[in-house]
Motif scaffolding. Structure first.
Motif, PDB file in Angstrom:
ATOM      1  N   GLY A 128       0.700  -1.446   0.076  1.00 57.87           N
ATOM      2  CA  GLY A 128       0.166  -0.224  -0.562  1.00 57.87           C
ATOM      3  C   GLY A 128       1.161   1.121  -0.128  1.00 57.87           C
ATOM      4  N   LYS A 129       2.069   1.265   0.800  1.00 58.65           N
ATOM      5  CA  LYS A 129       2.549   2.187   0.854  1.00 58.65           C
ATOM      6  C   LYS A 129       3.376   2.605  -0.569  1.00 58.65           C
ATOM      7  N   MET A 130       3.714   1.280  -1.175  1.00 53.72           N
ATOM      8  CA  MET A 130       4.325   2.205  -1.914  1.00 53.72           C
ATOM      9  C   MET A 130       3.388   2.682  -3.312  1.00 53.72           C
ATOM     10  N   LEU A 131       2.550   1.677  -3.500  1.00 55.71           N
ATOM     11  CA  LEU A 131       1.804   2.499  -4.766  1.00 55.71           C
ATOM     12  C   LEU A 131       1.450   3.528  -4.328  1.00 55.71           C
ATOM     13  N   ASP A 132       0.827   4.193  -2.480  1.00 56.07           N
ATOM     14  CA  ASP A 132       0.898   5.382  -2.476  1.00 56.07           C
ATOM     15  C   ASP A 132       2.141   6.759  -3.279  1.00 56.07           C
ATOM     16  N   ASN A 133       3.453   6.349  -2.727  1.00 61.62           N
ATOM     17  CA  ASN A 133       4.592   6.604  -3.595  1.00 61.62           C
ATOM     18  C   ASN A 133       4.426   7.056  -4.820  1.00 61.62           C
ATOM     19  N   TYR A 134       4.168   5.375  -5.036  1.00 65.53           N
ATOM     20  CA  TYR A 134       3.778   5.629  -7.287  1.00 65.53           C
ATOM     21  C   TYR A 134       3.024   6.675  -7.186  1.00 65.53           C
ATOM     22  N   LEU A 135       1.884   6.842  -6.582  1.00 61.90           N
ATOM     23  CA  LEU A 135       0.774   7.885  -6.967  1.00 61.90           C
ATOM     24  C   LEU A 135       1.071   9.295  -7.333  1.00 61.90           C
ATOM     25  N   ASP A 139       1.115  11.673 -12.913  1.00 59.94           N
ATOM     26  CA  ASP A 139       1.415  13.540 -13.512  1.00 59.94           C
ATOM     27  C   ASP A 139      -0.128  14.033 -12.663  1.00 59.94           C
ATOM     28  N   SER A 140       0.095  14.968 -11.494  1.00 58.70           N
ATOM     29  CA  SER A 140      -1.020  15.075 -10.531  1.00 58.70           C
ATOM     30  C   SER A 140      -1.985  15.513 -11.407  1.00 58.70           C
ATOM     31  N   GLU A 141      -2.618  15.994 -12.225  1.00 59.36           N
ATOM     32  CA  GLU A 141      -3.959  16.013 -13.526  1.00 59.36           C
ATOM     33  C   GLU A 141      -4.674  14.405 -13.178  1.00 59.36           C
ATOM     34  N   GLN A 142      -3.678  13.337 -13.178  1.00 57.18           N
ATOM     35  CA  GLN A 142      -4.546  12.269 -13.814  1.00 57.18           C
ATOM     36  C   GLN A 142      -5.376  12.215 -11.838  1.00 57.18           C
ATOM     37  N   ILE A 143      -4.640  12.745 -11.413  1.00 56.11           N
ATOM     38  CA  ILE A 143      -5.372  12.732  -9.836  1.00 56.11           C
ATOM     39  C   ILE A 143      -6.360  13.678  -9.302  1.00 56.11           C
ATOM     40  N   GLU A 144      -5.363  14.702  -9.389  1.00 51.45           N
ATOM     41  CA  GLU A 144      -6.218  16.345  -8.030  1.00 51.45           C
ATOM     42  C   GLU A 144      -7.404  16.158  -8.004  1.00 51.45           C
ATOM     43  N   SER A 145      -8.071  16.201  -9.463  1.00 55.13           N
ATOM     44  CA  SER A 145      -9.583  16.277 -10.346  1.00 55.13           C
ATOM     45  C   SER A 145     -10.399  15.113 -10.027  1.00 55.13           C
ATOM     46  N   SER A 146      -9.797  14.148  -9.663  1.00 55.86           N
ATOM     47  CA  SER A 146     -10.314  12.755  -9.583  1.00 55.86           C
ATOM     48  C   SER A 146     -11.187  12.711  -8.227  1.00 55.86           C
ATOM     49  N   GLU A 147     -12.548  11.814  -8.555  1.00 54.20           N
ATOM     50  CA  GLU A 147     -12.916  10.743  -7.191  1.00 54.20           C
ATOM     51  C   GLU A 147     -12.359  10.597  -6.364  1.00 54.20           C
ATOM     52  N   PHE A 148     -11.233   9.654  -7.319  1.00 50.40           N
ATOM     53  CA  PHE A 148      -9.866   9.229  -6.630  1.00 50.40           C
ATOM     54  C   PHE A 148      -9.489   9.591  -5.058  1.00 50.40           C
ATOM     55  N   LYS A 149      -8.753  11.084  -5.786  1.00 52.99           N
ATOM     56  CA  LYS A 149      -8.182  11.794  -4.612  1.00 52.99           C
ATOM     57  C   LYS A 149      -9.060  12.418  -3.710  1.00 52.99           C
ATOM     58  N   GLN A 150     -10.305  12.265  -4.109  1.00 51.24           N
ATOM     59  CA  GLN A 150     -11.729  13.030  -3.024  1.00 51.24           C
ATOM     60  C   GLN A 150     -11.590  11.406  -2.497  1.00 51.24           C
TER      61      GLN A 150
END
Length: 181
Positions: A128-135, A139-150
């Motif tokens: 889990g920590k490795m995935l969190d670090n990878y994320l 590219d933050s644009e792929q995460i920042e506005s996503s439901e995943f990030k929220q």
């Protein structure tokens, strides 16, 4: 050319079709996980049509004491029950409301991770920590506005082991729903 009424009718038909397709995907996901869970001797899946049914089941079975209302209003959740079968609860009313098609898979992954944690908690936490670090590096644009990030933000103050588990299950949801590209 189409009149405004014809355009509105066509749009309404498309919306109804999309909603039906999403409902079918949710039902298919639940049915697949129910079928898969038949191979698990220590797992029970309860699927309820309404939040009121979930709440009543929790009260009747003394589950989620003191948190019944909050638990009943979730799309679904996993309960470890030492000495009894573990339990996955699915709330179809809330899942439909939130348009969450991957609830059963998400909760089943919690079950799988709980079994993994019981055998080797260090490896599970490391994953889990490795995935969190990878994320954090993509590219933050792929995460920042996503439901995943929220959804992930809801666990920022949780214990590391809980956050690491949620990273895995929420990442799985994000991929299934196309929230991450």
């Amino acid at each position: 050319t189409l009149t405004q009424l014809q355009k509105d009718k066509k749009l309404a038909q498309e919306q109804i079709s999309n909603e039906r397709n999403e409902a079918e995907r949710r039902a298919s996901n639940i049915n697949k996980i129910k079928e898969l869970s038949k191979t698990e001797q220590n797992l029970e899946i309860k699927d309820f049509a309404t939040t009121a049914e979930v709440e009543q089941y929790l009260k009747d079975n003394n589950i989620a004491k003191g948190k019944t209302k909050k638990a009943a209003n979730q799309q679904g959740f996993f309960v470890q029950r030492p000495g009894e079968k573990d339990l996955i609860i699915i709330n179809r009313q809330q899942s439909n409301k939130d348009n969450a098609v991957n609830v059963a898979s998400h909760e089943y992954l919690h079950y799988i991770l709980s079994k993994m944690m019981a055998k080797d908690s260090k490896s599970a936490n490391r994953l889990g920590k490795m995935l969190d670090n990878y994320l954090t590096k993509i590219d933050s644009e792929q995460i920042e506005s996503s439901e995943f990030k929220q959804r992930l933000e809801q666990y920022k103050n949780s214990p590391e082991s809980e956050r690491n588990e949620e990273v895995l299950t929420l990442f799985s949801d994000a991929l299934a729903q196309g929230d991450l590209k």
